[in-house]
Design an enzyme around this catalytic site. Structure first.
Site, PDB file in Angstrom:
ATOM      1  NE  ARG A 164      -3.324  -2.860   0.215  1.00  0.00           N
ATOM      2  CZ  ARG A 164      -3.880  -3.706   1.073  1.00  0.00           C
ATOM      3  NH1 ARG A 164      -3.280  -3.979   2.232  1.00  0.00           N
ATOM      4  NH2 ARG A 164      -5.016  -4.292   0.782  1.00  0.00           N
ATOM      5  CD  GLU A 335      -9.928  -8.641   3.031  1.00  0.00           C
ATOM      6  OE1 GLU A 335     -10.669  -8.053   3.814  1.00  0.00           O
ATOM      7  OE2 GLU A 335      -8.869  -8.131   2.585  1.00  0.00           O
ATOM      8  CD1 TRP A 401      -7.485 -13.372   8.136  1.00  0.00           C
ATOM      9  CD2 TRP A 401      -8.455 -11.392   8.509  1.00  0.00           C
ATOM     10  NE1 TRP A 401      -8.308 -13.109   7.069  1.00  0.00           N
ATOM     11  CE2 TRP A 401      -8.919 -11.895   7.273  1.00  0.00           C
ATOM     12  CE3 TRP A 401      -8.913 -10.150   8.949  1.00  0.00           C
ATOM     13  CZ2 TRP A 401      -9.828 -11.208   6.468  1.00  0.00           C
ATOM     14  CZ3 TRP A 401      -9.822  -9.459   8.157  1.00  0.00           C
ATOM     15  CH2 TRP A 401     -10.271  -9.988   6.934  1.00  0.00           C
ATOM     16  CE1 TYR A 428      -4.853  -8.424  11.167  1.00  0.00           C
ATOM     17  CE2 TYR A 428      -6.436  -7.249   9.809  1.00  0.00           C
ATOM     18  CZ  TYR A 428      -5.665  -8.375  10.057  1.00  0.00           C
ATOM     19  OH  TYR A 428      -5.721  -9.430   9.184  1.00  0.00           O
ATOM     20  CD  GLU A 480      -5.138  -0.725   3.729  1.00  0.00           C
ATOM     21  OE1 GLU A 480      -4.407  -0.763   4.741  1.00  0.00           O
ATOM     22  OE2 GLU A 480      -5.785  -1.717   3.322  1.00  0.00           O
TER      23      GLU A 480
HETATM   24  C1  ACM Z   1      -6.605  -9.562   5.904  1.00  0.00           C
HETATM   25  O1  ACM Z   1      -6.764  -8.727   6.796  1.00  0.00           O
HETATM   26  N1  ACM Z   1      -7.205  -9.408   4.745  1.00  0.00           N
HETATM   27  C2  ACM Z   1      -5.744 -10.706   6.082  1.00  0.00           C
END
Ligand code: ACM
Ligand code: ZN
Length: 616
Positions: A164, A335, A401, A428, A480
């Site tokens: 990112r 995702e 996660w 996170y 990000e």
């Molecule tokens: C993740 O947070 N997409 C691993």
């Protein structure tokens, strides 16, 4: 006179059976017994280090002693013939010393670090460094202590997303240096994602020629960014050459850090698809084949039906596997947007031919094929917990996660998978760490230091057998909202230290009050000495208030995550000092008042930023 005698008596009592004073080590060791007296470190102090560790450890030891104290020490490999003024690294057979563990014994005449392996000596030395008072001097008194210590988990990780926002090699080295001094031993390098491919792959030069560069949207909020056009210049990005990566790996190895590469597929692959559009599902004239710049990244899944996708991945994984000595290779798997798979003739053909029920099973088919490629390279595949879906991926290691609707923290160990906990709720650290209105822009969720610290990675629902499959804990910094090195450091520290203690220390020795006090007394200064831009958000006061319209009153409630400090506040617009009102419990004032509150230590120093809020 009576009082004086009593005082002397108490001091003697305290020294007689080890000092009970608080220690400032992070992560907290298994056992710490402080003793009376000091070892005096000078440039005549000799280091004795077993021959087999000399080459790798010696340059590091000498450099760190000089950096920390200004003293240049000499190392020898012979057993000491002198009986004082030396530091000896001694290989031990003691059963209480486990892999990566150590015993550190500092006494008047010598310092002994006992360990079984390189990692143990490295970790013992980190604890010794933390025992040395800060500051350069010709003669330094190190308080006597005996420390016995072993890690709780073998996996003590930090993940950094450099897709990112690209971060240069020097920055990576600096972080590995600092993180390893807190006994972090895994650096998970999230090298590719929609917004940039960051690793040189010799067979596919377009990955870095095109995939590492994107249109410039600096200054535009991440989620509001419009996609890049074909014509616009692509000036933002960067990548690591294979030579640079080798340098990082060697640097990390000397610091007991294993570097684990992540090549995130089949989703999060926009930068790859921009470089090699033929690996996308179909030739859609409307598809945008530019590297994502932020915002949403549609059309970012590799085609799961084309055989060329797997041939390509085999080549890439082969190069990555040869470059990184780690036995692990992370393939992402998270995702994946499967919209295009539902329409793609190649994907649908493979689905039919293999009797796959839906696109979830197609993802599972993809992951199993990639798993074969990874295991053929004699590596263990790691994937995010989405790889559990469908038929799973036998032999893989899971990074759990997700929480809430999914419970991979239970499912993965129960299904027999070695599991690394990377809870998005506790780990996170891309989430902000103080009152949102006082922090730089980030995801709209607050993850304060105390919450990272109080995380227990092993869920209580697991049996002892299942819990053994938990390899450890890892904190993740997604990129990000962290375009600069300073901002990355701000997010990493001090929360990576809290995560280090979660990963290293046994729950019974963890103590939030001690940890946060050790930060103020020692580690903030130590991090600043290492030129780290450390966040002091722990000292921000959290305000909450309610307006009672009927009685024209504002009811104010102030909170701090700290222990042992006091909140002072004002309602007259002036900055609070310890002469302002001390906050004891919720109070009433008039609506529209400008409230200012700060956190103070017992010396009267303001510790963080002043919280300012208009009560309306
Ligand atoms: C993740 O947070 N997409 C691993
Ligand atoms: Zn397809």
């Amino acid at each position: 006179m009576k009082i004086k005698i009593l005082f002397v008596f108490l001091v003697v009592l305290a020294y007689s059976s080890g000092l009970k004073a608080q220690n400032n080590f992070i992560p907290q060791p298994e056992s710490v017994v402080m003793k009376q007296g000091n070892f005096t470190l000078t440039n005549t102090t000799k280091i004795f280090l077993p021959k087999k560790f000399q080459k790798e450890l010696n340059p590091y030891l000498v450099a760190k002693f000089e950096e920390d104290t200004g003293l240049i020490l000499k190392t020898e490999s012979k057993h000491p013939r002198i009986n004082s003024n030396y530091i000896q690294f001694q290989i031990t057979k003691e059963a209480s010393v486990k892999s990566e563990g150590y015993i550190l014994d500092i006494s008047d005449v010598k310092i002994i670090i006992k360990a079984k392996d390189y990692a143990g000596f490295f970790n013992g030395f980190q604890t010794l460094r933390q025992a040395i008072p800060l500051g350069l001097a010709k003669s330094i008194e190190i308080p006597n202590v005996v420390i016995k210590d072993n890690p709780r988990f073998n996996w003590r990780g930090v993940m950094l997303d450099v897709s990112r926002h690209f971060q240069p090699k020097a920055f990576i080295l600096k972080q590995i240096d600092v993180l390893s001094s807190y006994k972090i031993n895994k650096f998970h390098w999230h090298l590719v994602d929609d917004q940039g491919w960051r690793i040189e792959i010799k067979k596919y030069p377009n990955l870095t020629k095109k995939g590492a560069w994107r249109g410039d949207r600096t200054g535009i909020s991440w989620w509001s960014r419009k996609p890049a056009t074909f014509e616009e210049p692509k000036t933002v990005g960067g990548f690591y050459t294979q030579e640079e990566i080798k340098e990082v790996i060697a640097y990390a190895k000397a610091r007991n850090v294993e570097v684990i590469p992540e090549i995130d597929v089949p989703g999060h692959s926009k930068a790859l698809i921009a470089s090699y559009p033929e690996l996308f599902c179909y030739d859609d004239a409307k598809a945008n084949f530019e590297v994502a710049v932020g915002g949403k990244a549609p059309d970012n899944a590799l085609c799961a039906g084309k055989e060329t996708t797997y041939e390509f991945l085999e080549d890439v994984i082969k190069e990555v596997a040869e470059l990184f000595p780690s036995k692990y290779l992370h393939i992402g798997g998270d995702e994946c947007n499967k919209t295009n798979w539902k329409k793609c003739p190649y994907c649908q053909k493979v689905k039919t031919e293999n009797n796959l029920k839906d696109e979830e099973e197609l993802q599972s088919h993809f992951i199993q094929k990639v798993n074969k490629i990874v295991t053929a390279q004699k590596k263990i595949m790691i994937g995010w917990d989405e790889i559990l879906s469908g038929k799973g991926a036998k032999g893989a290691t899971i990074m759990a996660w997700r929480r809430g609707r999914h419970s991979p923290q239970l499912q993965a160990p129960r299904e027999g998978y070695p599991t690394i906990m990377t809870s998005y709720i506790y780990s996170y650290i891309s989430q902000v760490q103080g009152p949102s209105f006082m922090e730089p822009e980030g995801p709209n969720v607050v993850l304060p230091l105390s919450k990272v610290y109080n995380h227990e990675p092993i869920p209580s629902e697991l049996t002892t057998e299942e819990a053994k499959r938990v390899l450890g804990n890892e904190t993740c910094l997604w990129g990000e909202f962290t375009p600069t090195e300073e901002h990355c450091e701000y997010m990493l520290y001090p929360r990576a230290l809290a995560s280090a203690e979660v990963s290293w220390s046994q729950p019974k020795v963890k103590d939030w009050s001690r940890f946060q006090s050790a930060l103020e007394k020692w580690h903030f200064k130590r991090l600043e000495r290492a030129k780290i831009n450390v966040a002091k958000s722990i000292y921000s006061v959290y305000p909450s208030y309610a307006i009672d319209q009927l009685h024209n009153e504002a009811i104010v409630y102030l909170q701090t995550e700290t222990v042992g400090y006091a909140i002072y506040y004002t309602t007259d617009g002036k900055d609070p000092t310890i002469n302002a009102t001390k906050y004891e419990s919720d109070f009433k004032t008039t609506p529209r008042t400008l409230l200012k509150a700060g956190l103070f230590n017992n010396k009267g120093d303001l510790l963080g930023e002043i919280t300012e809020v208009r009560l309306k």
